[in-house]
Scaffold this motif. Sequence first.
Motif, short mmCIF file in Angstrom:
data_model
loop_
_atom_site.label_atom_id
_atom_site.label_comp_id
_atom_site.label_asym_id
_atom_site.label_seq_id
_atom_site.Cartn_x
_atom_site.Cartn_y
_atom_site.Cartn_z
N PHE A 127 0.83 -1.21 0.00
CA PHE A 127 0.00 0.00 0.00
C PHE A 127 0.87 1.26 0.00
N ILE A 128 1.96 1.22 0.74
CA ILE A 128 2.86 2.38 0.81
C ILE A 128 3.43 2.68 -0.58
N VAL A 129 3.90 1.64 -1.25
CA VAL A 129 4.45 1.84 -2.60
C VAL A 129 3.37 2.34 -3.55
N ALA A 130 2.17 1.74 -3.47
CA ALA A 130 1.07 2.15 -4.34
C ALA A 130 0.69 3.60 -4.09
N SER A 131 0.69 4.01 -2.83
CA SER A 131 0.31 5.39 -2.50
C SER A 131 1.30 6.40 -3.07
N PHE A 132 2.57 6.00 -3.17
CA PHE A 132 3.56 6.88 -3.80
C PHE A 132 3.22 7.09 -5.28
N LEU B 45 -0.84 -2.59 -7.71
CA LEU B 45 -0.25 -2.80 -6.39
C LEU B 45 -1.30 -2.71 -5.29
N PHE B 46 -2.23 -1.78 -5.43
CA PHE B 46 -3.29 -1.67 -4.43
C PHE B 46 -4.12 -2.95 -4.39
N PHE B 47 -4.39 -3.52 -5.56
CA PHE B 47 -5.14 -4.77 -5.63
C PHE B 47 -4.37 -5.90 -4.93
N VAL B 48 -3.07 -5.98 -5.18
CA VAL B 48 -2.25 -7.03 -4.54
C VAL B 48 -2.26 -6.86 -3.03
N GLY B 49 -2.08 -5.61 -2.57
CA GLY B 49 -2.10 -5.36 -1.13
C GLY B 49 -3.45 -5.71 -0.51
N ALA B 50 -4.53 -5.34 -1.19
CA ALA B 50 -5.87 -5.65 -0.69
C ALA B 50 -6.12 -7.16 -0.68
N THR B 51 -5.55 -7.87 -1.65
CA THR B 51 -5.70 -9.32 -1.69
C THR B 51 -5.01 -9.97 -0.49
N LEU B 52 -3.81 -9.50 -0.17
CA LEU B 52 -3.11 -10.02 1.00
C LEU B 52 -3.89 -9.72 2.27
N ALA C 93 -1.19 6.81 6.44
CA ALA C 93 -2.03 5.82 7.12
C ALA C 93 -1.48 4.41 6.91
N SER C 94 -1.00 4.14 5.71
CA SER C 94 -0.42 2.82 5.42
C SER C 94 0.86 2.61 6.21
N VAL C 95 1.63 3.68 6.38
CA VAL C 95 2.85 3.59 7.20
C VAL C 95 2.49 3.25 8.64
N ALA C 96 1.47 3.93 9.18
CA ALA C 96 1.05 3.68 10.56
C ALA C 96 0.57 2.24 10.73
N TYR C 97 -0.24 1.75 9.80
CA TYR C 97 -0.75 0.38 9.91
C TYR C 97 0.37 -0.64 9.75
N THR C 98 1.37 -0.28 8.95
CA THR C 98 2.53 -1.16 8.81
C THR C 98 3.26 -1.32 10.13
N ILE C 99 3.44 -0.21 10.83
CA ILE C 99 4.11 -0.26 12.14
C ILE C 99 3.34 -1.16 13.10
N GLY C 100 2.02 -0.98 13.13
CA GLY C 100 1.20 -1.82 14.00
C GLY C 100 1.29 -3.29 13.64
N SER C 101 1.31 -3.59 12.34
CA SER C 101 1.39 -4.98 11.89
C SER C 101 2.75 -5.59 12.21
#
Length: 275
Positions: free
Chosen positions: A27-32, A56-63, A249-257
């Motif tokens: 998601f971070i890469v896609a958002s860039f 990339l957003f589709f791949v991230g959402a699939t995961l 937001a994706s960065v924040a969720y990445t940290i939590g994950s």
Amino acid sequence: MRMFTEFAYWDISFWVAFLFTIGCLIFIVASFFYWLPVAYPSTKFPKETTIGGGVLFFVGATLFQVGAIFLVFEAVNENQKGCFGWAVREVFYEADPSSCTHHHQRKHQGNDQLLHPRWQWWPSWKEISTHYIHGIGFIANISLAVGATIFYISGILVLPGIYSHLIQGVLWGVYWLSYLVGSVLFVFSGILLLLETQEKWYKPAPNVIGWHAGVWNLIGAVGWILSASFDYCSASWCEYQSDLTLLWASVAYTIGSIILWYEALDKYPVYTKKT
């Protein structure tokens, strides 16, 4: 560091955290790819948002969706998370998940207790109505799983060849709405998970690692709500803020994950042969 040296394939909690982490990184890469052409038009190149961002957003959402399915399994196997590998093995081979044991550090207890779990793919309705539905963790996990499934709709619609053919009504009523509703459920789940880690609902628990994961995931989920909300605005600054908000937001969720990933490795499943 164990996160880079141990692949805990047997643990369902590990898979949830791992899939969410990789999905968020994507998601971070896609958002860039979405934000850079708006912030710095000179960097724009052909199909940057449709291929680079959309795929990339589709791949991230699939995961995220796969992680959500695993999250449901985790929700109904609270004390059997380390036996996921044995349960999968049983599907293909004659393995006995009941022989799987693992050490689990219980709250407020100093000694490890040896548990003899019984893995189940899905409990009976009676178990759900009399036991699981009363657990805040179960409700939180199911809410997040439902949210990820709804969120996945936007991940599918953003694919090249689909998004470009969506009319405004579908964008507002399906694409952005699924993005928004899914994020709202992420926030609801995050609040419940925070409350679960706190002894009192009003007292933060910074000494609990799961609390920090909940805080960062909650921040990320709120950011995704804002990102989806900005999409309903037609002003140029709204697009900028939507894409930028998706990024942080994706960065924040990445940290939590990542924190959840670290927490998941705090278990040591072992295989015990029957005698």
